[in-house]
Structure formats: C-alpha cells, structure tokens
Design a protein around this motif. Structure first.
Motif, short mmCIF file in Angstrom:
data_model
loop_
_atom_site.label_atom_id
_atom_site.label_comp_id
_atom_site.label_asym_id
_atom_site.label_seq_id
_atom_site.Cartn_x
_atom_site.Cartn_y
_atom_site.Cartn_z
N UNK A 198 0.86 -1.18 0.00
CA UNK A 198 0.00 0.00 0.00
C UNK A 198 0.90 1.23 0.00
N UNK A 199 0.36 2.36 0.37
CA UNK A 199 1.13 3.61 0.45
C UNK A 199 0.79 4.33 1.75
N UNK A 200 1.79 5.00 2.32
CA UNK A 200 1.58 5.91 3.45
C UNK A 200 1.86 7.32 2.96
N UNK A 201 0.87 8.16 3.02
CA UNK A 201 1.06 9.56 2.61
C UNK A 201 1.84 10.30 3.70
N UNK A 202 2.79 11.14 3.30
CA UNK A 202 3.53 12.00 4.21
C UNK A 202 3.63 13.39 3.58
N UNK A 203 4.19 14.32 4.31
CA UNK A 203 4.38 15.66 3.77
C UNK A 203 5.58 15.72 2.84
#
Length: 219
Positions: A198-203
């Motif tokens: 999956x993906x983890x969104x970050x800044x």
C-alpha cells in the motif's frame, strides 16, 4: 532543602522510558508538533484507512494507537463508530480535541503509552496502528505487541499500516514483510491474515511512501 518536584521541562517524557526513536532524535514525540505539522501529519485521514472504512473493516469499539492529531480517529468516529485515540504527545491530543469540537464529532482522545495499553483497562474489537509499529526497535516491538494483545478482543482485528522496505522512496524505519509475521506470531495470540502493499502519505512524499497494510486477527 526539600526536593523540588519535576516539571515537564525537567522530564519531557512524563516519567516513561524514551522510545528508540526518541533516543535517536533526542526529543520527545510531543516536540514533533511544536513548529507546525509533523512530517506524517497530512491533515486528512490516510487514504488506506478511508478505503478500509468504506469496505466495512472497522466494527465495534475502535482504538487508534498513536493517533497523532486525530484525522483517522475523527474519520472513523464520523461514521458512527465509538473511537478512542491515544498518544503520548499532549500537543497532538490538544489539536485532535480542537478538531473534534470544530467538526462536531463525538470521539475520545486520551494520553496513553502504547507500550502500556493495559493501563486503559478497556478492550476493543478493532485496533488501528497507522505509522506506529515501524518506529519501535526489536525489543520495543515485542513489548508493543504484548500491549496490543492486552486491549484487543479475542476474535478482534488489528490493522497495521507501516513503512515497507520494498520499492524506491522508502520512509524511515522501513519494515520487512517477514518482520510483521515474526512480531505477530500465533504463539503471542495473533494470526496474520494478510500483508498487502500500500502507500503511506507524508508531507515529503508526493504519492506516498511504500507501505504494508497488515490485517491481523487476535486469537
């Protein structure tokens, strides 16, 4: 002279042992929220969590372990679920409570050490870990898994979204798929149902960092 009681400035860790991440940075988790949003605070729920919720993955009482400023907890609570979000960062919890008030969402936030969740004296049918597991080192992981077991109902579900070691642009503290299986072993009262990319969104990641989304059953 009588001994002076310690203030938060004397002990920014509130009497608990600093985690490996805090020892590495030299700062308590709370400091991450002092000068604007933390790197992982995207000011909206993680898309993976929104998707899980839309599929009906969350049921019963929900615990969000390491809730930060509360976006995932707020999203789940807005769907009508009873949610408790816990964190050691008081600044993050203050922000989370303000968001809940502004949005008119009924949700509970409390200060708690993720390594001592038994102190909550409560159990949950669904537990969410979004970005916490990967911050712990090996010894802490075993303590954390035991802590999670103390609050997860038998037959309940734990969802772990963590940085993956697969692919370019990995985040800090990447985790291997086999590490999840080793941590949540049947001997500890767990059954890993699925570990999916999956993906983890970050800044700092335009399209998110590579992640694992693990579905784990408490047995």
């Amino acid at each position: 002279m009588p001994e002076r009681s310690k203030s938060p400035a004397d002990d920014p860790f509130g009497g608990r042992k600093p985690t490996s991440h805090e020892r590495m940075t030299g700062l308590p988790w709370d400091a991450s929220y002092h000068d604007g949003p933390a790197p992982w605070d995207i000011e909206r729920p993680q898309p993976a969590i929104v998707r899980l919720a839309s599929e009906g993955a969350f049921a019963g009482a929900v615990l969000d372990a390491g809730c930060g400023t509360g976006e995932n907890a707020l999203h789940l609570a807005a769907l009508g679920l009873p949610v408790l979000g816990v964190d050691v960062a008081e600044t993050a919890l203050t922000i989370a409570r303000e968001k809940a008030g502004d949005r008119g969402v009924q949700v509970e936030f409390a200060a708690a050490d993720a390594l001592r969740l038994d102190r909550l004296g409560r159990r949950f049918e669904t537990v969410l870990d979004c970005g916490l597991f990967h911050t712990f080192d090996g010894d802490e992981r075993s303590r954390y898994v035991t802590s999670l077991a103390s609050v997860t109902e038998h037959g309940g579900t734990l969802y772990v979204l963590c940085f993956s070691d697969q692919g370019p642009g990995t985040g800090p503290h990447p985790v291997g798929r086999e590490e999840l299986g080793a941590a949540f072993a049947p001997g500890g009262g767990w059954s890993v149902v699925a570990v999916e990319p999956d993906r983890v969104r970050t800044r700092y990641h335009d399209d998110g960092a590579p992640a694992w989304l693990a579905t784990i059953r408490r047995i």
